[in-house]
Scaffold this active site. Structure first.
Site, short mmCIF file in Angstrom:
data_model
loop_
_atom_site.label_atom_id
_atom_site.label_comp_id
_atom_site.label_asym_id
_atom_site.label_seq_id
_atom_site.Cartn_x
_atom_site.Cartn_y
_atom_site.Cartn_z
N ASN A 9 -6.74 -2.93 -1.69
CA ASN A 9 -4.74 -3.08 -2.09
C ASN A 9 -5.86 -1.72 -2.87
OD1 ASN A 9 -2.52 -2.80 -2.89
ND2 ASN A 9 -3.02 -4.65 -4.47
N GLU A 35 -6.67 -0.47 3.09
CA GLU A 35 -5.76 -0.41 2.17
C GLU A 35 -6.18 -0.03 1.29
OE1 GLU A 35 -1.72 -2.23 -0.14
OE2 GLU A 35 -3.28 -3.85 0.97
N ASP A 148 -6.72 -7.56 7.66
CA ASP A 148 -6.32 -8.73 6.90
C ASP A 148 -4.59 -8.01 7.56
OD1 ASP A 148 -3.49 -8.85 5.38
OD2 ASP A 148 -3.69 -7.95 4.15
N ASN A 150 -1.89 -10.16 8.00
CA ASN A 150 -0.87 -11.12 7.25
C ASN A 150 -0.51 -12.11 7.86
OD1 ASN A 150 -0.33 -9.39 4.69
ND2 ASN A 150 -0.59 -7.58 5.88
N HIS A 246 -7.12 -9.73 -3.19
CA HIS A 246 -7.30 -10.25 -1.85
C HIS A 246 -9.12 -10.21 -2.03
CE1 HIS A 246 -4.95 -9.78 1.62
NE2 HIS A 246 -4.63 -8.67 0.62
#
Length: 259
Positions: A9, A35, A148, A150, A246
């Protein structure tokens, strides 16, 4: 072979919280990051280029958005940035390193939580990605797809499953797609190859006290080709220090990467 996957992130934000100091102590062979939220030219500081590791990036065209990275102890024989699908590759969601017959992939599947437009984008990417995964297996490659995704696959992968049945990330269509990948296309969830405790998650909402109360989702995976399933030796979700919303997933395999 030790592989780590982590959605940061924001790679620069995670660096300021000590991620690279921690990462360099893990003796991992490959570290897959999602990310990054940065362009490669913004990562000139030596912290992003550890001396013992080779680093590769696949940036999104949009600044401060998406992006994947891959760090490896051995230089990959081939690096593949993107799937060759422009509307996916513009967001920097796929980065593959090849070592002989092994492919290690850093993947950032889109989230559909912001609304119908992005949920439709997510479904489109799922539809486009499955044939690629089938192709990798048809080639006989050993594959580790880190990232990830999702999607929380089962009720065991999300704390509040009853309240999220109509929310992106736990929709029936998403879960069925992942189930089809496992049941019909020669892939498996490496984490689930070993017995696990209840309530093992990799992502927590930043609202309320979700992380403190462990009200989380397991949406970060290492999904492997079936031939690698028996090589899984140890799994661990690192939660001691938060680098992002995360947690890193660490898996050890009884497998030797070819130089």
């Amino acid at each position: 072979m030790r592989i780590i996957t982590a959605n940061l992130n924001g790679i620069r934000s995670a660096a300021s919280k000590g991620f690279f100091t921690w990462m360099n102590r893990q003796r991992a062979d490959v570290i897959c990051i999602q990310e990054t939220k940065a362009q490669e030219w913004q990562l000139e500081d030596p912290v992003y280029h550890p001396r013992s590791l080779h680093c590769h990036y696949h940036d999104a065209e949009k600044k401060g958005y998406s992006g994947t990275a891959l760090y490896s102890r051995l230089q990959p024989q081939t690096i593949i940035r993107g799937l060759g699908i422009d509307w996916i590759d513009r967001e920097g969601r796929y980065l593959e390193a090849q070592y002989g017959n092994l492919s290690v992939i850093s993947l950032y599947m889109p989230s559909g939580s912001s609304g119908d437009i992005r949920q439709e984008y997510k479904y489109r990417m799922m539809d486009a990605f499955l044939p690629h995964l089938q192709s990798l297996r048809a080639q006989g490659r050993a594959v580790v797809i880190c990232g990830d995704w999702n999607i929380a696959h089962t009720e065991a992968d999300i704390r509040n499953w009853r309240g999220n049945r109509k929310n992106s990330g736990f929709l029936p269509e998403e879960r069925a797609w992942l189930g089809e990948l496992f049941d019909q296309h020669g892939y498996c969830d490496a984490f689930r190859q070993l017995p696990q405790k209840e309530h093992e998650y990799t992502w927590w909402s930043q609202r309320g006290q979700a992380r403190a109360n462990n009200v989380g989702w397991r949406i970060d995976y290492q999904i492997v080709s079936d031939d690698l399933a028996p090589t899984v030796q140890r799994t661990r979700i690192y939660r001691d220090k938060p680098f992002s919303d995360h947690a890193p997933l660490i898996i050890d395999y009884d497998f030797q990467i070819e130089a």
